[in-house]
Design an enzyme around this catalytic site. Structure first.
Site, short mmCIF file in Angstrom:
data_model
loop_
_atom_site.label_atom_id
_atom_site.label_comp_id
_atom_site.label_asym_id
_atom_site.label_seq_id
_atom_site.Cartn_x
_atom_site.Cartn_y
_atom_site.Cartn_z
N GLN A 1 62.15 62.16 101.25
CA GLN A 1 63.47 61.71 101.66
C GLN A 1 64.46 62.85 101.77
OE1 GLN A 1 63.60 58.18 98.67
NE2 GLN A 1 64.89 57.58 100.37
N HIS A 2 65.53 62.59 102.49
CA HIS A 2 66.76 63.39 102.49
C HIS A 2 66.69 64.69 103.29
CE1 HIS A 2 67.62 60.64 99.27
NE2 HIS A 2 66.92 61.31 98.37
N ASP B 1 59.15 58.61 100.86
CA ASP B 1 57.95 58.69 100.01
C ASP B 1 57.97 57.68 98.87
OD1 ASP B 1 60.06 60.06 98.82
OD2 ASP B 1 58.92 61.90 98.44
#
Length: 449
Positions: free
Chosen positions: A57-58, A218
């Protein structure tokens, strides 16, 4: 309950993972190369009907108008945007961020990295025509899109897609979709953002006709791979540590401790993350000159509480609590307890106490905790299991080791293909006998404070 089809499981068994570049920023081309390597290791895609991508992520991927990556992607654990997070909170307010997006900015989230880019690399920021996350970009490339000369369909930025789980980690998406005002506040101007797909909605097809699922972050993919349900709390010990639950109700924590993410099924995924997890054990094993098996054996020689020795393991700063500039510290050392076994035990206790604090924070958001599912490579260490049974105040179950993020992506691909969410059995390796030892967390809390 049917087992995963061969195409989802991988006919040749798990292949060695592709190497990941060191550091906290990565050229996305490395991920594309790793994906192609994974396809080759699996024997190709000739017999595959559907595929889906789960990714960390991110991570900030910024594209120009021609679909080219402008700079290396900043990963979730890159803390250079800590000041940017504080600036955004000062401008908008923590309560307002929590209300509008379910999260409060920390250095991990994409919005803070965009603000950093705006302030520190303004020329690069001015060129940004679209922003994507790792799984968004890989899904887009799989479908044949990308820079001119590198992809058959070219840079159609409007074909970028994402899912609820990854969108919810940006700090500019919420119950009403993208919050453009917050996005522009971060980057400085508007840009193309990926279309958010439903949990079973295909993104499209590859040029060869393979259906491409929506993808997921994830942790959301791991929850789907585990078939986690309300009452389950997953504690994952990998490079990072995560504690997350599946809930029906949205969570909006104005303290920012618990991120109110979305999951990959239409529910919510309240989550805390720690920067320091399995690498705490790596560095301690290196310090003692032993492998992980011997580290565990040494730890089991020591008493609970390591005779007063405490490690607060903020080696890389920390996200929970939000202390990006913190460092690790040993305390409570005496001539009697400065031993190899106490050091080993303190490392495992410190790692797990940080995650237990996260479990408390998730529970504090009115989340039901019926059992803890302990996963990740470190969960296979007998000493980690032994201490987990003493630290977590809920029944602990250890699933059979597996690639649950990949399992979640495979389950999602089949869901998008058939329209029905598949149910595959979860195999349990161990149910740990609870051995509560309050003294471990009590002394850790004193040292942390």
């Amino acid at each position: 309950m049917p087992s995963p089809p061969p195409a989802a499981r991988g006919r040749r068994g798990p292949a060695p993972p592709a190497p990941h570049p060191a550091g906290t920023e990565v050229d996305p081309a490395a991920w594309w190369a790793a994906l192609l390597t994974a396809f080759a290791d699996a024997g190709g895609l000739d017999d595959v009907e559907a595929i889906s991508v789960a990714g960390q992520q991110h991570g900030m991927i910024v594209l120009d108008a021609e679909g080219r990556v402008i700079r290396d992607a900043l990963l979730w654990n890159d803390t250079r945007s800590a000041r940017s997070a504080r600036d955004l909170i000062d401008e908008v307010g923590a309560d307002e961020y929590a209300r509008r997006t379910g999260v409060v900015p920390v250095a991990s989230f994409t919005a803070t990295k965009l603000r950093w880019l705006r302030d520190d690399e303004p020329d690069a920021a001015a060129r940004v025509a679209a922003v994507a996350l790792p799984h968004d970009w890989l899904t887009w490339r799989l479908r044949g899109f990308g820079p001119v000369g590198e992809s058959p369909l070219g840079p159609v930025l409007g074909e970028l897609t994402t899912d609820r789980s990854d969108a919810s980690g940006t700090a500019y998406w919420g119950p009403n979709g993208y919050d453009r005002e917050l996005f522009i506040r971060a980057l400085g101007h508007d840009a193309v953002l990926p279309r958010v797909l439903a949990p079973d909605e295909p993104a499209g097809r590859t040029p060869d006709g393979i259906l491409v699922g929506p993808g997921a972050g994830d942790n959301a993919a791991a929850a789907l791979g585990l078939d986690a349900a309300p009452g389950d709390v997953v504690v994952s010990i990998g490079t990072s540590g995560t504690v997350f639950a599946v809930t029906d109700a949205a969570v909006a924590d104005p303290s920012g401790t618990v991120a109110g993410f979305a999951d990959a099924t239409g529910r919510r995924l309240p989550l805390i993350a720690t920067l320091n997890a399995a690498r705490v054990l790596d560095v301690t094993a290196g310090l003692l000159g032993v492998g992980h098996d011997e580290l565990g054996r040494l730890a089991l020689e020591a008493e609970p509480g390591a005779s007063g020795a405490v490690l607060v393991p903020y080696f890389e700063g920390e996200r929970t609590p939000n202390l990006p500039d913190a460092t690790a510290s040993f305390s409570g050392l005496t001539l009697e307890n400065t031993t190899r076994s106490s050091i080993a035990r303190a490392a495992i206790e410190g790692l797990l106490c940080g995650l237990a604090d996260g479990l408390d924070a998730v529970r504090g958001q009115d989340v039901e905790v019926a059992r803890v599912l302990l996963i990740g490579g470190a969960a296979q260490n007998p000493a980690v299991r032994h201490v987990a049974a003493q630290v977590f105040d809920a029944p602990v179950v250890v699933p059979v080791p597996g690639e649950y993020v990949a399992d979640g992506a495979a389950r999602q691909a089949r869901w998008a293909l058939t329209g029905e969410r598949p149910v595959w059995p979860l195999e349990i390796d161990a149910e740990l006998e609870r051995r509560p030892c309050a003294a471990i967390r009590e002394q850790y809390a004193r040292a942390r404070a």
